[in-house]
Structure formats: structure tokens, C-alpha cells
Write a protein that holds these residues in place. Sequence first.
Motif, short mmCIF file in Angstrom:
data_model
loop_
_atom_site.label_atom_id
_atom_site.label_comp_id
_atom_site.label_asym_id
_atom_site.label_seq_id
_atom_site.Cartn_x
_atom_site.Cartn_y
_atom_site.Cartn_z
N PRO A 167 5.23 47.98 65.71
CA PRO A 167 3.80 47.82 65.40
C PRO A 167 3.56 46.70 64.40
CG PRO A 167 4.70 49.75 64.30
CD PRO A 167 5.75 49.26 65.24
N PHE A 168 2.45 45.98 64.59
CA PHE A 168 2.13 44.83 63.75
C PHE A 168 0.61 44.74 63.59
CE2 PHE A 168 2.16 40.06 63.00
CZ PHE A 168 2.85 40.12 61.81
N PRO A 169 -0.01 45.73 62.90
CA PRO A 169 -1.46 45.78 62.82
C PRO A 169 -2.03 44.72 61.87
CG PRO A 169 -0.53 47.51 61.46
CD PRO A 169 0.62 46.88 62.19
N ALA A 170 -3.28 44.36 62.10
CA ALA A 170 -4.01 43.47 61.20
C ALA A 170 -4.80 44.32 60.22
CB ALA A 170 -4.95 42.57 62.00
N SER A 187 2.02 53.19 62.67
CA SER A 187 2.43 53.73 63.97
C SER A 187 2.05 52.85 65.15
CB SER A 187 1.83 55.13 64.17
OG SER A 187 0.41 55.07 64.11
N ALA A 188 0.93 52.12 65.03
CA ALA A 188 0.50 51.31 66.16
C ALA A 188 -0.44 50.20 65.68
CB ALA A 188 -0.21 52.18 67.20
N ASP A 189 -0.62 49.19 66.53
CA ASP A 189 -1.46 48.05 66.15
C ASP A 189 -2.92 48.45 65.97
OD1 ASP A 189 0.79 46.57 66.32
OD2 ASP A 189 0.14 45.27 67.98
N LEU A 190 -3.41 49.38 66.78
CA LEU A 190 -4.83 49.71 66.77
C LEU A 190 -5.10 51.14 66.31
CD1 LEU A 190 -5.96 47.96 70.10
CD2 LEU A 190 -6.11 47.11 67.75
N LYS A 191 -4.15 51.72 65.59
CA LYS A 191 -4.34 53.07 65.05
C LYS A 191 -4.22 53.06 63.53
CE LYS A 191 -2.80 55.50 69.20
NZ LYS A 191 -1.84 56.48 69.76
N ALA A 192 -4.80 54.06 62.91
CA ALA A 192 -4.88 54.09 61.45
C ALA A 192 -3.50 54.12 60.79
CB ALA A 192 -5.69 55.30 60.99
N VAL A 193 -3.40 53.41 59.67
CA VAL A 193 -2.21 53.43 58.82
C VAL A 193 -2.34 54.62 57.87
CG1 VAL A 193 -0.99 52.20 56.99
CG2 VAL A 193 -1.88 50.95 58.96
N LEU A 194 -1.26 55.33 57.63
CA LEU A 194 -1.28 56.52 56.78
C LEU A 194 -0.57 56.23 55.47
CD1 LEU A 194 -2.20 59.51 56.89
CD2 LEU A 194 0.09 60.10 57.70
N LEU A 195 -1.18 56.68 54.36
CA LEU A 195 -0.61 56.42 53.03
C LEU A 195 -0.44 57.73 52.28
CD1 LEU A 195 -3.17 54.17 53.57
CD2 LEU A 195 -1.90 53.05 51.74
N PRO A 232 -7.06 49.65 61.19
CA PRO A 232 -6.74 48.22 61.31
C PRO A 232 -8.01 47.41 61.55
CG PRO A 232 -6.15 49.38 63.31
CD PRO A 232 -6.55 50.44 62.33
N ALA A 233 -7.98 46.16 61.18
CA ALA A 233 -9.14 45.29 61.39
C ALA A 233 -9.27 44.96 62.88
CB ALA A 233 -8.96 44.01 60.59
N ARG A 234 -10.50 45.06 63.38
CA ARG A 234 -10.76 44.74 64.78
C ARG A 234 -11.53 43.42 64.92
NH1 ARG A 234 -10.04 49.17 68.24
NH2 ARG A 234 -9.51 51.11 67.15
N GLY A 290 -16.05 37.25 65.43
CA GLY A 290 -15.30 37.54 66.65
C GLY A 290 -14.21 38.56 66.42
N PRO A 291 -13.57 38.99 67.49
CA PRO A 291 -12.50 39.98 67.36
C PRO A 291 -11.25 39.36 66.75
CG PRO A 291 -12.66 39.23 69.63
CD PRO A 291 -13.81 38.62 68.89
N VAL A 292 -10.42 40.22 66.19
CA VAL A 292 -9.13 39.78 65.67
C VAL A 292 -8.24 39.37 66.84
CG1 VAL A 292 -7.02 40.53 64.50
CG2 VAL A 292 -9.25 41.20 63.60
N THR A 293 -7.59 38.24 66.71
CA THR A 293 -6.72 37.76 67.77
C THR A 293 -5.46 38.61 67.85
OG1 THR A 293 -7.50 35.51 67.36
CG2 THR A 293 -5.47 35.74 68.64
N ASP A 294 -5.11 39.00 69.08
CA ASP A 294 -3.86 39.75 69.27
C ASP A 294 -2.69 38.89 68.84
OD1 ASP A 294 -5.16 41.94 70.24
OD2 ASP A 294 -4.97 41.35 72.34
N GLU A 295 -1.79 39.51 68.09
CA GLU A 295 -0.65 38.76 67.60
C GLU A 295 0.53 39.70 67.41
OE1 GLU A 295 -0.16 35.00 64.61
OE2 GLU A 295 -1.44 36.65 63.96
N THR A 296 1.70 39.21 67.67
CA THR A 296 2.93 39.97 67.45
C THR A 296 3.66 39.40 66.24
OG1 THR A 296 4.29 38.53 68.84
CG2 THR A 296 3.13 40.37 69.93
N PHE A 297 4.67 40.11 65.80
CA PHE A 297 5.46 39.61 64.69
C PHE A 297 6.10 38.28 65.05
CE2 PHE A 297 9.72 39.25 62.78
CZ PHE A 297 9.35 39.13 61.45
N ASP A 298 6.60 38.17 66.28
CA ASP A 298 7.27 36.93 66.69
C ASP A 298 6.30 35.76 66.71
OD1 ASP A 298 9.72 38.13 66.90
OD2 ASP A 298 9.46 38.64 69.03
N SER A 299 5.07 35.99 67.18
CA SER A 299 4.11 34.88 67.23
C SER A 299 3.68 34.46 65.83
CB SER A 299 2.89 35.27 68.07
OG SER A 299 2.18 36.34 67.46
#
Length: 393
Positions: A140-143, A164-172, A183-185, A190-199
Motif C-alpha cells: 500500500p502507498f496511500p496519499a 492497509s490500502a491506498d484508498l482506505k483509512a490509516v489507523l493510529l 487518504p487524500a482523494r 482535481g483528483p489525486v494522481t494514482d501512484e505507486t512506490f516505484d513510480s
Amino acid sequence: MSITINAHQLGRLIDQTASHMGGEYVEPLHGIRLDVDATHLYAVASDRYTLAASRYRLNHDDKGQEPFAVTLPADHIASVREWLRAMDGAAWVTLDVTDARLIFKQAQTELAIAVSLGLEFPNWRGLFRGIAEQAVEDAPFPALQSEYLSRWADTGHILRVRVSADLKAVLLFGEDFIGAMMPARYAGVGPVTDETFDSARSLWKDILAADGETADMVTDMPAEDPNAPRYEATKDVRETGESLLQEVLNSTRDVHDADYDDDRDLWFAHIRIGVANWMAYRYLDALHNADPRKAAEIVADVAEQLDSGEIGEWAWDTAEESGYTPQKWHDEHEAHVAKQMAEEPRKWAVRLARALNDAKDAGITFSVEANEHVAHDEKAEQWAAVKPEPATA
């Protein structure tokens, strides 16, 4: 329906959650939810992007009662906080809900706030439960919105984070604290650009190239010079704890080198230093676990007092204000010192006799003129300090 909590802990619950409150156009979220179950009082707040809950374990007499919950309106948060700051942190406050009023009661004052008992708050327990049960996706690599990240500083805690996932809440998780962050949408309009760790990594390929030299932040960063002179008391909690533990170890080791019979005061001094530093460390550790921000505040305040060189005056004033009798302590200590001076050899004479014996045992030849402070005991073949002669009338 009522519970008791000290003013400091209630203020802490408010401080840790206030920045997560929703705006005035979402009335159910425009405040802090005070929620009581069989064991805890919770303060909960959310603006739909972040969700925070801080808890306080109820006192024994408050446990087991019927659960209740009420929302403290956002417009009254500041006045409640100021009311709490005006009293001692250890002062007990009773929270009571009566006739659509949330009442904060203290020994001398009370604060009553109108509340809407029918105002529904989201099922925050269910929200946290659902987030905790989220399956972890591969890499997972959420914004995350940096503006929202700053809110978590209000906990004053070290936080553990579960992603846990790019588009699901982070737990603290923190000490008696749990939070979630969406996560920021959107980024701007405009929408957040999809991005992976590698990109993301590829955008920094000029410094993150695999064939470059690597370094480690633990082992390859410059350390503070331990021999650099320090003229001020540290204001850092961890450094203070380290110093206290070091003094405990030093004093408990030195007590074994001190001669109980020849220099009893020095022996007891090592004991007192070790005990005092161990007590201070335990108290600091407990305070830091309970409230890291208060621990940091106290350490910084004490450092300034130590640097001023006036702690004796402060201790005297504090003792008087607390109802103790520092003048009596002073007189008793002076009487003890006077009695010691009249009946026992001078401390420097005791140390001189010990030094002479060490020199003799080392084979060093010396001579000492007759004096009233140290004398050689021919029978014991040892130098000894001489007790003072009784004063003549």
C-alpha cells in the motif's frame, strides 16, 4: 449519570481531540463527544477526514454504571478549557448530565452547558472496528494530506501506524489513544494522481539509483559530542532520564567505595543521591507515559530553575506554601551540624587520616608534625582523626 475525573486529565482529553472536530455545517460533528461506558470516559471527535478518540479509565466508584454519551458543543470548548486551566490539575471535577445540561462541578465552582441529548453521533466504535479489520493490500502507498497530519501532534505521543490500502483509512495507536485518517482523494481542484512506490521512486532516480552508495540513519549520522562542555541543564526528557539513571548507577557504585565507619556522611550521601535520582526517574517515567507534553513542560521548567541557581529559595517558599515548616527543618539541621562539629572529628581530618594510611601502605615515607587534628595510633599502627576537645566554660 455522573463521573469524576481530575482537571488535568479532562483537559488532556479535550486537547487531544479538539483539532479533529467537524465544522459548524455538520452539527453532529461540531463538538467533542463525551462517551462513558462501564470502564472508561472517551473524548471523540471527527470531521469525516480524521477520527480521534482519547480515553480515561474511570475511578472504581464510577465503574459499572449505565453508559451515557453527550456532545460538548464546539462553541463551548474554549470556555471549558479556560475553566479547567484556572484550577489545580489534581482538582476533582464531576461530569453530570441533567435536564439537557452538561454540568462540570468542582469544589468551589461549576459550569453548566446546554446540550442536545438527541444529537446522534456516528458509531465511532464500529468505524474503528471496521478500519482495524481491513485486510492489508500488497505494498500500500496511500496519499496523505499534510495539513491533517499535523493534527496528530496534539496527542503528544509516539504513534504507531497501520497502513492497509491506498484508498482506505490509516489507523493510529498511542497511549490511551486511537485515531484514523482517510487518504487524500483530491489535490487542488482535481483528483489525486494514482501512484505507486516505484513510480514515486523513479521521480528521484538521480539520487535513489540502485548503484549509488547507501547509508543508514542510525549509524551514519553525526552524533552529539559527549565531551562538549554543557553549561545548562537539559530540557530534553530523554536526556534527563538518561542523566538520572546514570547518577543512580554512579552513586550505587560509589557507595561501595565509601567507608561507612570512617566517613559515614559520605556513605549516606551516596545512598541519598541514588535514592533521590531513582525516585525522580520513576516519577518522570510515569508522568511521560501519562502525559508526554506535561513531562516535557516540567523538564523544561525545572531546567530553567536549575540554571537560575535559586532552587533553595524556591524550595523554601514552596514548603511554606504547602503548609510545612522549613524554618524548623533548618533549625534541626543546624543543631545536628553543631552537635556533629562538637563531638566528631572534622570530615577533612578523617579524609586526611585515610590518605596518610594509604600513603603508608604504599611505602611512602613522610612525617607529620604534632597537631590537634590527626594522630598516629601506635597500637593500631594507623593514622586516625582526633575528636575535638570539649569546649571549656
